[in-house]
Design a protein around this motif. Structure first.
Motif, short mmCIF file in Angstrom:
data_model
loop_
_atom_site.label_atom_id
_atom_site.label_comp_id
_atom_site.label_asym_id
_atom_site.label_seq_id
_atom_site.Cartn_x
_atom_site.Cartn_y
_atom_site.Cartn_z
N GLY A 19 -1.37 5.65 16.78
CA GLY A 19 -2.17 4.69 17.53
C GLY A 19 -1.71 4.61 18.98
O GLY A 19 -0.51 4.57 19.25
N ASP A 33 -8.65 6.48 18.20
CA ASP A 33 -9.13 6.35 16.83
C ASP A 33 -8.02 5.93 15.87
O ASP A 33 -8.25 5.13 14.96
N ALA A 34 -6.82 6.48 16.04
CA ALA A 34 -5.71 6.15 15.13
C ALA A 34 -5.38 4.66 15.18
O ALA A 34 -5.06 4.05 14.15
N THR A 36 -7.53 2.18 15.86
CA THR A 36 -8.60 1.44 15.18
C THR A 36 -8.45 1.56 13.66
O THR A 36 -8.62 0.58 12.95
N LEU A 37 -8.07 2.75 13.18
CA LEU A 37 -7.88 2.93 11.73
C LEU A 37 -6.67 2.15 11.23
O LEU A 37 -6.73 1.53 10.16
N MET A 38 -5.58 2.17 11.99
CA MET A 38 -4.35 1.49 11.58
C MET A 38 -4.58 -0.02 11.41
O MET A 38 -4.12 -0.62 10.45
N GLY A 40 -7.65 -1.52 11.35
CA GLY A 40 -8.90 -1.85 10.69
C GLY A 40 -9.86 -2.60 11.59
O GLY A 40 -10.67 -3.41 11.12
N ASN A 42 -12.66 -2.10 14.91
CA ASN A 42 -13.37 -1.08 15.68
C ASN A 42 -13.10 -1.27 17.18
O ASN A 42 -12.64 -2.32 17.62
N GLN A 43 -13.41 -0.24 17.93
CA GLN A 43 -13.13 -0.27 19.37
C GLN A 43 -13.84 -1.42 20.07
O GLN A 43 -13.30 -1.98 21.01
N ARG A 86 -3.02 -6.29 10.10
CA ARG A 86 -4.31 -5.58 10.08
C ARG A 86 -5.46 -6.60 10.00
O ARG A 86 -5.23 -7.77 9.69
N SER A 88 -7.48 -6.89 7.73
CA SER A 88 -7.51 -7.37 6.34
C SER A 88 -6.48 -8.48 6.08
O SER A 88 -6.38 -8.97 4.96
N ASP A 116 2.56 3.33 12.21
CA ASP A 116 2.54 2.56 10.97
C ASP A 116 3.71 3.01 10.09
O ASP A 116 3.80 4.17 9.71
#
Length: 186
Positions: A19, A33-34, A36-38, A40, A42-43, A86, A88, A116
């Motif tokens: 990230g 992108d990394a 945003t995935l880490m 959870g 979005n940009q 995150r 979540s 991460d």
């Protein structure tokens, strides 16, 4: 084809395996992108957002910023491991490193990386925000006296938090506590 003259740095930033983000005064200006995935997120939610969105509590965001600012202003770089959050609401250990893009004005623009660590170091106990902060410093090898000075508490108060951590992690020594905070080695 001359590869050196055709490097697409924007694409490299976007596809980096960890990230990354560019910030100004703790506001995210760009992220990959990394990241945003880490987290959870979005940009659209991250761009123009405060770093506070990545922290478990607003208080942890404020205290971490207060701890980092003098170091960034002096050295132009900073690195630590801390518990982040995150979208979540899952808490996870993260290695965070930052560098000022302009050493004369370090807070104007910075690049930050986020790795991460959850697969190597799960968050395994319910910790208070202060316990998370102190845990991160214990893992760095700091003494209670050093921690107290850095975060503005008395050494006795830090010792009380350390004792609570030792009970929560069923650790009988400081080195056992560090081992348990670091989690199982894979």
């Amino acid at each position: 084809m001359d590869f050196k003259n055709n490097i697409d740095f924007a694409r490299i930033f976007q596809l980096a395996p960890i990230g990354m983000c560019i910030s100004q005064n703790r506001i995210i200006l760009a992220c990959n992108d990394a990241l945003t995935l880490m987290f959870g997120l979005n940009q659209d939610l991250l761009i123009s957002a405060s770093f506070q969105i990545l922290y478990p509590t607003p208080d942890e965001f404020e205290r971490t910023g207060a701890r980092i600012a003098p170091i960034m202003n002096t050295k132009g770089s900073y690195s630590d491991e801390r518990i982040m959050k995150r979208a979540s609401q899952e808490l996870f250990w993260c290695h965070v490193s930052g560098r000022a893009l302009d050493k004369e004005n370090p807070r104007t623009a910075e690049i930050w990386t986020f790795e991460d660590l959850s697969s190597k170091r799960p968050v395994s106990a319910e910790l208070t925000p202060r316990e998370r902060e102190i845990s991160a410093m214990i893992v760095e090898g700091k003494t209670s006296k050093m921690i107290a000075k850095q975060i503005g508490l008395s050494p006795r108060t830090v010792e009380m938090h350390r004792a609570k951590l030792m009970r929560k992690f069923c650790a009988s020594t400081s080195s056992e506590l560090v081992h348990k905070l670091l989690g199982p080695i894979h």
